[in-house]
Design a protein around this motif. Sequence first.
Motif, PDB file in Angstrom:
ATOM      1  N   ALA A 179       0.828  -1.217   0.000  1.00  0.00           N
ATOM      2  CA  ALA A 179       0.000   0.000   0.000  1.00  0.00           C
ATOM      3  C   ALA A 179       0.856   1.259   0.000  1.00  0.00           C
ATOM      4  N   VAL A 180       1.945   1.219   0.779  1.00  0.00           N
ATOM      5  CA  VAL A 180       2.848   2.386   0.828  1.00  0.00           C
ATOM      6  C   VAL A 180       3.499   2.618  -0.524  1.00  0.00           C
ATOM      7  N   LYS A 181       3.833   1.523  -1.219  1.00  0.00           N
ATOM      8  CA  LYS A 181       4.438   1.671  -2.555  1.00  0.00           C
ATOM      9  C   LYS A 181       3.438   2.299  -3.527  1.00  0.00           C
ATOM     10  N   VAL A 182       2.176   1.859  -3.443  1.00  0.00           N
ATOM     11  CA  VAL A 182       1.129   2.458  -4.287  1.00  0.00           C
ATOM     12  C   VAL A 182       0.970   3.937  -3.957  1.00  0.00           C
ATOM     13  N   TYR A 183       1.027   4.261  -2.661  1.00  0.00           N
ATOM     14  CA  TYR A 183       0.906   5.655  -2.220  1.00  0.00           C
ATOM     15  C   TYR A 183       2.034   6.505  -2.801  1.00  0.00           C
ATOM     16  N   GLN A 184       3.249   5.946  -2.802  1.00  0.00           N
ATOM     17  CA  GLN A 184       4.409   6.658  -3.346  1.00  0.00           C
ATOM     18  C   GLN A 184       4.236   6.919  -4.840  1.00  0.00           C
ATOM     19  N   LEU A 185       3.752   5.914  -5.568  1.00  0.00           N
ATOM     20  CA  LEU A 185       3.509   6.076  -7.005  1.00  0.00           C
ATOM     21  C   LEU A 185       2.408   7.103  -7.258  1.00  0.00           C
ATOM     22  N   PHE A 186       1.419   7.122  -6.373  1.00  0.00           N
ATOM     23  CA  PHE A 186       0.316   8.079  -6.515  1.00  0.00           C
ATOM     24  C   PHE A 186       0.816   9.517  -6.359  1.00  0.00           C
ATOM     25  N   ILE A 187       1.745   9.702  -5.407  1.00  0.00           N
ATOM     26  CA  ILE A 187       2.352  11.034  -5.237  1.00  0.00           C
ATOM     27  C   ILE A 187       3.094  11.439  -6.507  1.00  0.00           C
ATOM     28  N   GLY A 188       3.736  10.471  -7.164  1.00  0.00           N
ATOM     29  CA  GLY A 188       4.417  10.752  -8.432  1.00  0.00           C
ATOM     30  C   GLY A 188       3.451  11.231  -9.496  1.00  0.00           C
ATOM     31  N   ILE A 189       2.248  10.651  -9.507  1.00  0.00           N
ATOM     32  CA  ILE A 189       1.212  11.102 -10.458  1.00  0.00           C
ATOM     33  C   ILE A 189       0.839  12.546 -10.194  1.00  0.00           C
ATOM     34  N   ILE A 190       0.671  12.892  -8.912  1.00  0.00           N
ATOM     35  CA  ILE A 190       0.300  14.271  -8.554  1.00  0.00           C
ATOM     36  C   ILE A 190       1.377  15.256  -8.974  1.00  0.00           C
ATOM     37  N   GLU A 191       2.641  14.903  -8.699  1.00  0.00           N
ATOM     38  CA  GLU A 191       3.743  15.799  -9.074  1.00  0.00           C
ATOM     39  C   GLU A 191       3.798  15.980 -10.586  1.00  0.00           C
ATOM     40  N   SER A 192       3.540  14.918 -11.334  1.00  0.00           N
ATOM     41  CA  SER A 192       3.520  14.993 -12.795  1.00  0.00           C
ATOM     42  C   SER A 192       2.407  15.914 -13.285  1.00  0.00           C
ATOM     43  N   GLU A 193       1.239  15.788 -12.646  1.00  0.00           N
ATOM     44  CA  GLU A 193       0.100  16.653 -13.008  1.00  0.00           C
ATOM     45  C   GLU A 193       0.422  18.120 -12.721  1.00  0.00           C
ATOM     46  N   LYS A 194       1.064  18.376 -11.579  1.00  0.00           N
ATOM     47  CA  LYS A 194       1.427  19.751 -11.221  1.00  0.00           C
ATOM     48  C   LYS A 194       2.418  20.329 -12.228  1.00  0.00           C
ATOM     49  N   ALA A 195       3.405  19.527 -12.615  1.00  0.00           N
ATOM     50  CA  ALA A 195       4.406  19.979 -13.588  1.00  0.00           C
ATOM     51  C   ALA A 195       3.748  20.297 -14.924  1.00  0.00           C
ATOM     52  N   GLU A 196       2.796  19.442 -15.327  1.00  0.00           N
ATOM     53  CA  GLU A 196       2.087  19.676 -16.589  1.00  0.00           C
ATOM     54  C   GLU A 196       1.273  20.964 -16.525  1.00  0.00           C
ATOM     55  N   GLU A 197       0.626  21.195 -15.373  1.00  0.00           N
ATOM     56  CA  GLU A 197      -0.196  22.393 -15.214  1.00  0.00           C
ATOM     57  C   GLU A 197       0.664  23.653 -15.244  1.00  0.00           C
ATOM     58  N   GLN A 198       1.817  23.609 -14.586  1.00  0.00           N
ATOM     59  CA  GLN A 198       2.719  24.764 -14.577  1.00  0.00           C
ATOM     60  C   GLN A 198       3.243  25.063 -15.975  1.00  0.00           C
ATOM     61  N   THR A 199       3.589  23.999 -16.719  1.00  0.00           N
ATOM     62  CA  THR A 199       4.053  24.172 -18.099  1.00  0.00           C
ATOM     63  C   THR A 199       2.964  24.804 -18.950  1.00  0.00           C
TER      64      THR A 199
END
Length: 344
Positions: free
Chosen positions: A29-49
Motif C-alpha cells: 500500500a505504501v508503494k502504491v501511495y508513493q507512485l500516486f504522489i508521483g502522479i500528482i507531481e507529474s500533473e502539477k508539472a504539466e499544469e505549470q508548463t
Amino acid sequence: MSRIEELETLKNNLAAKIKTLPVAQRKQAVKVYQLFIGIIESEKAEEQTYDLFFEKYEQELEKINLESFKIIEGQKATDASELAFWKNSVDTNYTVPEKADTPEPIPKFWYNFLTNAGAYTGEQDEQILVHLTSVRSKKENKKEEDKEINIETSIFTFSENQFFKNKELTIKCTFENDEPVKSEGTKIDWILNPTIKKETKKSRHKKTGEVKTITKEIQLASFFELFDDYEAEDEEEEEPEDDDGEMKCDIHAVAETVTTISTSLPHALEYFLGIDDGEEIEDEDEEEEESEEEDEKPEKKPRKKSSKRLDDDDDSDIARHPGKQRKNSAGDKTAQKPADCKQQ
C-alpha cells in the motif's frame, strides 16, 4: 474542484485508509501511495508548463491585437510589404499600389463589435456609438483576507460629437469571489440625450377642474445606463421596478457587459465581421453526458441565444439585457426584456 485538488483529496483518503490496514499489507500500500504522489507531481508539472505557455500566448496575442487596433482605428498605414503579403498569400491578382496607404479608421467598427459581441444596447444608441473610436479593457487582481478581489474596467474613447462632452467613458466593476458587488461609471456630461424620452400627460383636478400638463422623463434601454453606479442588493429583496413596473438594470447587467467586452476583445475583428457568434463549442465528453441525460429526461426544445441588436420595428424601450431574466404576466421566465433605468 480542480484536477490537482481532486488528486490531493484522493491522496489524503488513501493515506487514511493505509493507516487502517494490517501491518503485513502496508508495504504494498505504501508503494502504491508513493507512485500516486508521483502522479500528482507529474500533473502539477504539466499544469505549470501549460500556465507558462498560455501566459506567453496571451502576451503575444495582446501585441498582435494592439498592432491591429492601430490599423483599425486609423493610427497606422498599411505598408507595401504588408500589401505584398496579401498578393503573395491570398490574392495573386491583387495590384499593390505604388504609394503608401493612407491611414483611415474603419467606420462603425467598435459599434458593430459591441452589438455582435452581445453588449447591452438600445436602438437609439447607434447614432451615438458610431462616434466610438476605441474600446479597451484592463483587469486587476488582489486578495483581501479570505476574499479574491477582481476589478474589470472597460474604457471607451469617443470622437467629438453633439451628444456629450466627454472624450472618454469608463466602467469599473468589482467582483468578490467572482460575484459582482459594485460598479462605478463616468458621469456623462450630456448636451443632447436621445436615450431619454419625454411623455406629456394632462391631469385634471377633481375639485377645481383645473387641467395641468405634466411632462415625465423616461429612460430608454440604452448602453449608457451602464455608466450609472450600482451595488449588489440583498438576494432576499425583491428585484427593483420603476413606476411602470419594468425591471431596472442592475449590477448584473454591468458585470456581464464588462466581462463580455474583456473576453471578446482578443477576437474583435471576428465579432466585427460577424463570424464569431459567441456560442461555445462543446467537447465530445460534454456532448456524451448530455445525450445520456436526454435519454432519461423529457425532451426540451433548445433555445438559441441571439447576438443581434433589436430591429427598428421593435419597441424602442426594449433592448437585449445581459442581466437577470424577467417574468412575463404568466410567471414564465423565458421572456427576457431589458430594464428602463434612470440616468443620473
